[in-house]
Design a protein around this motif. Structure first.
Motif, PDB file in Angstrom:
ATOM      1  N   ARG A 160       0.848  -1.298  -0.136  1.00 61.26           N
ATOM      2  CA  ARG A 160       0.001  -0.071  -0.043  1.00 61.26           C
ATOM      3  C   ARG A 160       0.983   1.271   0.074  1.00 61.26           C
ATOM      4  N   TRP A 161       1.355   1.575  -1.212  1.00 63.82           N
ATOM      5  CA  TRP A 161       2.353   2.588  -1.302  1.00 63.82           C
ATOM      6  C   TRP A 161       1.457   4.033  -1.572  1.00 63.82           C
ATOM      7  N   ASN A 162       2.110   5.058  -1.223  1.00 65.43           N
ATOM      8  CA  ASN A 162       1.242   6.394  -1.661  1.00 65.43           C
ATOM      9  C   ASN A 162       2.234   6.997  -2.622  1.00 65.43           C
ATOM     10  N   THR A 163       2.236   6.228  -3.683  1.00 65.07           N
ATOM     11  CA  THR A 163       2.813   6.749  -5.100  1.00 65.07           C
ATOM     12  C   THR A 163       2.156   6.205  -6.174  1.00 65.07           C
ATOM     13  N   VAL A 164       2.471   7.044  -7.459  1.00 63.10           N
ATOM     14  CA  VAL A 164       2.050   6.339  -8.748  1.00 63.10           C
ATOM     15  C   VAL A 164       3.401   5.852  -9.150  1.00 63.10           C
ATOM     16  N   THR A 165       3.073   4.303  -9.334  1.00 66.59           N
ATOM     17  CA  THR A 165       4.554   3.324  -9.582  1.00 66.59           C
ATOM     18  C   THR A 165       4.292   2.947 -10.829  1.00 66.59           C
ATOM     19  N   LEU A 166       5.251   2.994 -11.796  1.00 66.16           N
ATOM     20  CA  LEU A 166       5.281   2.420 -13.047  1.00 66.16           C
ATOM     21  C   LEU A 166       6.375   1.432 -13.001  1.00 66.16           C
ATOM     22  N   TRP A 167       5.994   0.063 -13.329  1.00 65.84           N
ATOM     23  CA  TRP A 167       6.982  -0.870 -13.503  1.00 65.84           C
ATOM     24  C   TRP A 167       7.324  -0.980 -15.060  1.00 65.84           C
ATOM     25  N   ALA A 168       8.427  -1.031 -15.542  1.00 64.95           N
ATOM     26  CA  ALA A 168       8.883  -1.178 -16.774  1.00 64.95           C
ATOM     27  C   ALA A 168       9.512  -2.405 -17.131  1.00 64.95           C
ATOM     28  N   GLY A 169       8.865  -3.263 -18.435  1.00 69.53           N
ATOM     29  CA  GLY A 169       9.427  -4.293 -18.715  1.00 69.53           C
ATOM     30  C   GLY A 169       9.599  -4.449 -20.183  1.00 69.53           C
ATOM     31  N   PRO A 170      10.189  -5.450 -20.712  1.00 71.63           N
ATOM     32  CA  PRO A 170      10.397  -5.660 -22.025  1.00 71.63           C
ATOM     33  C   PRO A 170       8.940  -5.936 -22.691  1.00 71.63           C
ATOM     34  N   ARG A 171       8.609  -4.621 -23.629  1.00 69.58           N
ATOM     35  CA  ARG A 171       7.334  -4.562 -24.292  1.00 69.58           C
ATOM     36  C   ARG A 171       6.086  -4.758 -23.526  1.00 69.58           C
ATOM     37  N   TRP A 172       6.328  -3.964 -22.150  1.00 68.82           N
ATOM     38  CA  TRP A 172       5.159  -3.870 -21.065  1.00 68.82           C
ATOM     39  C   TRP A 172       5.361  -3.013 -20.145  1.00 68.82           C
ATOM     40  N   HIS A 173       4.523  -2.556 -19.474  1.00 73.25           N
ATOM     41  CA  HIS A 173       4.726  -1.689 -18.443  1.00 73.25           C
ATOM     42  C   HIS A 173       3.458  -1.716 -17.458  1.00 73.25           C
ATOM     43  N   PHE A 174       3.484  -1.373 -16.160  1.00 74.57           N
ATOM     44  CA  PHE A 174       2.188  -1.714 -15.273  1.00 74.57           C
ATOM     45  C   PHE A 174       2.256  -0.458 -14.179  1.00 74.57           C
ATOM     46  N   VAL A 175       0.950  -0.087 -14.190  1.00 75.94           N
ATOM     47  CA  VAL A 175       1.118   1.263 -13.502  1.00 75.94           C
ATOM     48  C   VAL A 175      -0.046   0.900 -12.345  1.00 75.94           C
ATOM     49  N   HIS A 176       0.221   1.646 -11.228  1.00 74.85           N
ATOM     50  CA  HIS A 176      -0.910   1.426  -9.962  1.00 74.85           C
ATOM     51  C   HIS A 176      -0.793   2.448  -9.070  1.00 74.85           C
ATOM     52  N   TYR A 177      -1.820   2.662  -8.478  1.00 80.20           N
ATOM     53  CA  TYR A 177      -1.949   3.779  -7.530  1.00 80.20           C
ATOM     54  C   TYR A 177      -3.363   3.852  -6.780  1.00 80.20           C
ATOM     55  N   ALA A 178      -3.486   4.321  -5.708  1.00 79.57           N
ATOM     56  CA  ALA A 178      -4.636   4.600  -4.843  1.00 79.57           C
ATOM     57  C   ALA A 178      -5.652   5.290  -5.478  1.00 79.57           C
ATOM     58  N   ILE A 179      -7.076   5.069  -5.395  1.00 77.72           N
ATOM     59  CA  ILE A 179      -8.183   6.071  -5.769  1.00 77.72           C
ATOM     60  C   ILE A 179      -9.108   6.065  -4.693  1.00 77.72           C
ATOM     61  N   GLY A 180     -10.137   6.753  -5.012  1.00 80.61           N
ATOM     62  CA  GLY A 180     -11.443   6.928  -4.282  1.00 80.61           C
ATOM     63  C   GLY A 180     -11.152   7.379  -2.773  1.00 80.61           C
ATOM     64  N   GLY A 181     -10.098   8.457  -2.607  1.00 85.64           N
ATOM     65  CA  GLY A 181      -9.602   8.723  -1.355  1.00 85.64           C
ATOM     66  C   GLY A 181      -9.019   7.423  -0.494  1.00 85.64           C
ATOM     67  N   GLY A 182      -8.275   6.685  -1.227  1.00 84.20           N
ATOM     68  CA  GLY A 182      -7.479   5.532  -0.638  1.00 84.20           C
ATOM     69  C   GLY A 182      -8.238   4.264  -0.414  1.00 84.20           C
ATOM     70  N   ARG A 183      -9.573   4.234  -0.937  1.00 82.10           N
ATOM     71  CA  ARG A 183     -10.319   3.167  -0.510  1.00 82.10           C
ATOM     72  C   ARG A 183     -10.135   1.833  -1.656  1.00 82.10           C
TER      73      ARG A 183
END
Length: 399
Positions: free
Chosen positions: A197-220
């Motif tokens: 549960r990180w308070n970040t916008v995190t981007l994971w970069a891989g070979p021909r792909w990437h993956f982003v995750h972050y909290a929304i809805g006030g953290g819910r």
């Protein structure tokens, strides 16, 4: 004053209606769907978005539901290495004058909709699908799919990437299919392990792909968005997809990356599309705005921000009577073209050169990003996040 017709009741269309109404004009918003609602999940808003939202009078409402992010984090998705971090707290806010946040799209859309409903000169019409327009020296007539028409002094085409207004004004056919497929899922935060549960916008970069995750809805909730460069050739929008298929599309995931991706449920998929920048946004009393004018890939997280900027700049320039609208629309297009075209092209480049390299190219990218200081990173995004229009500001208007 004038009667302005806005085609499209999305984020850009509602923002345009508010901005134009503040100049004393009557506004009719034509929405093709049977209700005013915003589909989708998470969205990132930079300081430039709040520059616009504050001038539209809804900035405080959006802040109330936003998650104030501590940093943007770029990770190597195969090794798990943290390559670069851009802090978004005190020093960032001092430099750019506003926060960087993430929200559910509905938490951006609803304040705009409430403000339009409260505005005495804004009329909201549903079930009104725009198919074309005609115009003469006296005004514009907008044709609807049901055979009826609406007349006004100007038309703003804010009807999205497949805009009927753009089809007539520009005539550039179907959007460009990027070859990238995105998979999206939103899950309750209680299903996320504490250590993820990180308070970040995190981007994971891989070979021909990437993956982003972050909290929304006030953290819910946790918003997950995983993109695969799979050379897709056909546009797809919001189709359900099996969890097993999503997991199979991302080879070489590191342990933490896989843990996060495996959290996803009820995945849906889109094939991403955009268009090339064009110079002709106006036709007499008709102008384009937002995705109708400059649709861009999500990789710079600026699509909604640019539409909000468009709306405020447009409204600020329409401090005029009906007879002066056409040259003011031309001025609006000239003011907005270069900036939005740059954002379109930068977003494309980020999705290939920055996010998806493999092998030696990925190592070179990591070395380059790791060498940037906090100040260097702020300098890199200054042209986007530090937006200030050339004409200056007076009470929310661009003169």
């Amino acid at each position: 004053m004038a009667r302005i017709i806005v085609a499209g009741g999305g984020i850009g269309g509602l923002a345009a209606a508010l901005s134009v109404e503040r100049q004393g004009h009557d506004v009719v918003v034509l929405e093709r769907r049977r209700a005013f609602e915003e589909l989708g999940a998470g969205i990132q808003l930079g300081p430039n978005a709040f520059w616009a939202l504050d001038r539209l009078g809804v900035g405080a409402d959006v802040r109330d539901k936003a998650v104030f992010i501590d940093e943007l984090r770029f990770m190597d998705g195969t090794s798990g290495e943290c390559v670069a971090r851009m802090p978004l707290t005190e020093s960032y806010r001092a430099r750019f004058g506003n926060p960087y946040v993430v929200v559910h799209r509905g938490d951006l859309y609803e304040p705009l909709l409430r403000a339009c409903r409260a505005a005495s000169r804004v009329e909201l019409v549903t079930g009104a699908s725009v198919v074309g327009y005609t115009q003469d020296a006296g005004g514009v007539t907008v044709a609807l799919a049901d055979g009826t028409s609406v007349t006004g002094d100007a038309l703003v085409g804010a009807d999205g990437i497949r805009s009927a207004v753009r089809a007539q004004l520009v005539g550039d056919g179907e959007p460009r299919v990027s070859g990238h497929t995105i998979y999206r899922s939103v899950i309750p935060m209680e299903k996320v392990p504490e250590d993820l549960r990180w308070n970040t916008v995190t981007l994971w970069a891989g070979p021909r792909w990437h993956f982003v995750h972050y909290a929304i809805g006030g953290g819910r909730y946790l918003n997950l968005a995983a993109t695969r460069d799979d050379e897709a050739t056909t546009a797809v929008a919001g189709e359900p997809v099996e969890r097993a298929h999503v997991l199979s599309e991302f080879p070489g995931l590191g342990d933490t990356t896989r843990r996060l991706l495996e959290l996803g449920e009820e995945w849906r998929t889109w094939v991403l599309c955009d268009r090339d920048p064009v110079g002709n946004w106006t036709d007499g009393r008709v102008a384009l705005l937002g995705d109708a004018a400059h649709p861009m890939l999500q990789y710079a997280a600026q699509g909604a921000c640019m539409a909000l900027e468009d709306a405020v700049v447009l409204g600020g320039l329409l401090d005029c009577d009906a007879d002066s609208i056409a040259p003011r629309l031309e001025k609006y297009a000239a003011e907005r073209h270069d900036r939005t075209a740059r954002a379109q092209l930068v977003a494309r480049e980020m999705g290939t050169r920055l996010y998806h390299p493999a092998g030696a190219e990925a190592k070179a990218r990591n070395t380059m990003l790791a060498a940037f200081s906090e100040t260097d990173l702020y300098d890199k995004v200054d042209w986007l996040h530090g937006f200030s229009p050339s004409g200056g500001l007076t009470d929310g208007a661009v003169r």
